[in-house]
Design an enzyme around this catalytic site. Sequence first.
Site, PDB file in Angstrom:
ATOM      1  CD  GLU A  52      -1.606  15.939  27.579  1.00  0.00           C
ATOM      2  OE1 GLU A  52      -2.815  15.661  27.506  1.00  0.00           O
ATOM      3  OE2 GLU A  52      -1.049  16.268  28.638  1.00  0.00           O
ATOM      4  CE  LYS A  65      -4.233  18.150  33.515  1.00  0.00           C
ATOM      5  NZ  LYS A  65      -4.847  17.287  32.476  1.00  0.00           N
TER       6      LYS A  65
END
Length: 206
Positions: free
Chosen positions: A40, A129
């Site tokens: 990412e 997350k």
Amino acid sequence: MTLSTWLDRLPLIAILRGVAPDEILPIAQALADEGFAIVEVPLNSPNPFESLRRLALEFGDRLLCGAGTVLTPEDANRVAEAGGKIVVMPHADTAVIAAAKAAGLYCTPGIATPTEGFAALAAGADGLKLFPAEAQSPSVLKAMRAVFPKDVPFLPVGGIAPDNMGPWRAAGAAGFGLGSALYKPGMGAQEVRANARAFVSAWRNG
């Protein structure tokens, strides 16, 4: 494919906060060489959509490429336009989750409580997350795991290093997001490769 398909390859997400477009490809190559499957580019990096565009163009068939620190529905749409396939968020804004899913992206929002986690799942989140992990503990994760569906991947992010993953895994972590212990601005590909190798070894031998 599901998010778990990528996590099954190696459930370590490389967070390249601060990477610049001219640096992204050799660093991504080093990560791919060491077995990483998910990369990412946080949107508070320099020219992040250009970095993501280059990453997706070069590695989109081998890596799950996407963006982190995605804060708005508009940014989620821009991630898709740049060729990204996953949105990672520091928060659990259901409008951003909905936009990511409408754009055909995987979405992993940041959550700190069961209330946030269940709301994120109801909005379509593919994984959760746990952020910031420094403010949580393996015992908190274990308690959450007891009430969430078993197939929901929890990914602690924040302060994760090769030597502290064990207690989190024992508590039910499906993988981790790796930040400054893997990559800091200014690091070259070889330094990132060495860090990546240490993380992969710790995961596989943990």
